[in-house]
Design a protein around this motif. Sequence first.
Motif: not given
Length: 809
Positions: A451-470
């Motif tokens: 799949y690609g977007g309407p601007t011909y972008s692809s789909l890779p994401l770098y997602i970073l979940a930030l939360a305290e330990s536990g």
Amino acid sequence: MSLPSLAMAAAPPMLSRTSTACGAVSIRLGRRLKFRGRRGDAGYPLLSETFVSMVALPVPNAELSPFAEGYEELLACGFHPIPVLPRDKAPGERSNGRWRALTAWPQFKDRAPTVFEITAWKSWAEANIGVVVGTAIGPHKLLVVDIDSHDPDEVNEIRSAIPASPMVKTGAKGASLFFRAPVTLTSKGYNIKGKRVVDLLASGRQTVMPPSVHPHGPTYRWLAGPVPAHELPLFDETCLERLEDTLAHLGWGGDVAEQARVSRKPMDRHDDDPSVWQEVNEAAMSNMGAWVPALDLYGCRPVQRGGYEAVATWRPSGSGERLEKRKRNLKIFPDGIRDFGADVGYSPLDLVCAANNWALDDAFRWLKDRLEFNEEPVFVVAESTLPPPPAPRMEPVNEKSSGAFPKHLLQVPGLVGEIADFITSTANRPQPLLSLGSALAIVGTAGGKVYGGPTYSSLPLYILALAESGTGKEHVLSSCTSILNRALGEDYVGPGSFMSFSSVIRVLQRSRPTLCPMDEFGSFLKRIKNPKAGGFETAITGALRSAWGINFGSMPTPEWAQTRSTLLHSPCMSIYGASTPEDFYESLESEDIGNGFLNRFLILPSEESPDEEDDHPPFIVPASILDGLMAVQAAGPALAVATMNNRQADGPLIQAQWADDGAKQIYRDLSKNIKRRENRVWYARTAEMAVRLATIVAIGIDPAKPIITQSIMTWARDLAEWSGDRLVRDARRHMARGDFETTLKKTAAFMREKGRATIGDINRRLEGIPTRMVEDIIRKLLESDQIDELAKIEGRRGRPTRVFDWVGD
């Protein structure tokens, strides 16, 4: 007789029904808590407030906003409701926990809002409600006659000249009557003795509806109605002639205002202005040096009394002079702004609009940034002079951060929403925001390389979940692996860390799209960015930057002694990283801003510390999720994917489409606004990020034919902008202390090498560094006698600019 029976016996027959003509509940509990039928209908008396309080009826939700209270009935009657700024008259929306102008509201003339949009709007605390005028009613359109007068005799005389309407509202004064009208009638305004008395509101306008709160305190209320749109009487050309004859009798001179926005004296307050526009105008008039030079007006120069003068290039010369010969007729002073060549006055916002040919919302954003309102809400709701209502409509705000996540963004349709809800429901410590990030990464990986977007972008994401330990991020991280493995197989799951640059290349060479769930991501960054790290480790961030932006192009690998360079076509690797905020931000340096590493990440910081739950269901992935992911993956046949990896295709196999021009315009406006931001380097990938997010959601709704609607694109824009705003705020907070000395040394080295530099040269060298830090560094260098500041010289277009010489050792 029981109380409920007594209530029904005392009420007129209409009240025994379960719905009104519009389909809404007929026994209504509003701000004044009383029964009512249709206001204005004889024979339907109101029961007293005291009596109703005795009856065993459900108590309304005190937290409901005016929009949430009123939208259902208006929709049922065939009108198109939209959200309006709290205690204001202008359409508004909440984005990243802030109110701002809703510039795309005219689209709702031609369509009703979707369920997705309504769900978001009704969750916005204190949102007023409006209706778009000009919407189609069979062969006619909706028209509102707005009588704006404090004189009851004048109001009655005007009302007697037009047809009676079964649907009438009022606010602080006057009355607004609703009609059907021929499509040829247009919006017009009528002034008597310099004051607006009547407005015909047609296409291109909207009107605030009950039970909204007026800017000056009173609540809008119904005098009659509402009724279904098709039951409204007709207001035609004959009615218009009769109205204009009456207005002429009252003193109207025959001039008609066509509703164009008229320039006003800078300090004048106008009922149609959102209160914050006035606030920004006033702040701009008292601090001209912060924004007038930055407008880059032709021939702009400072003059006495703290003012400026320039040439108004947006209009032709009255005397036909060439640009370089024109007089500086535009005078900008703290007590007023006026173009004496055209005899036109401006407010600061008007001037910014004219100078740049911008819409008002764009001008507001630009001026707000120049006045350093960056840490303030985009729209500040004006305080009422009346006592506050007993149950204020305020949504809960996390006191730890003014950038609390807008909860309505968690409501995502389709497969993404289903996966996010499943991960949250099976967690010991639920983290809905982090679950949403995991769901986006999973669906994006399933559809990668296809799949690609309407601007011909692809789909890779770098997602970073930030939360305290536990606090529960471990469950979300492991869900990425479990769901992908069970739905599509282990080939779609990448490593949990990279030991070297070559290991990144090997993952990118895989034929399948890959999701890398990486715990302790901050520690990973510290390791590869350590000055003592080897070259194969430090090159990892460069590989990650390149892979994110390739889309459907080719990426050459390095050539080593025993290995020839090859081309990687359409590499598709996503990362879902988890870290504590401290570990992540301590690993960053200012160069991560300038080189674009940071702006490729969707940052999802959670400040929730949920209690442990023992009664959650077991982690058994539902068949609907497995089937949905397989449907996304199966949309791209294995042969086609292989062809793409062998460089025989140069675009997506399935391309998501814009639903209409409105959806596309949201993307265009976002791209345009980013370029105007003072900190644009932080947001450089925000528009492309938003398109990727929207494409992934659209795929999860319909894998065969993904369509990006306006509501999906609005959601994606808001999520991407919120992430960018939090990144800017939190990175500055964590990096400022340690980065100052590093940046100071870098600036000194730059000045030593260059010898002489303007403030523009320094800003370009330190792109991405906060303006205040740049000023602190310059002050430090001046105080330590390493640089001298020369007299200002005339720079581009006559604008004075600061110049510095290196005088240190």
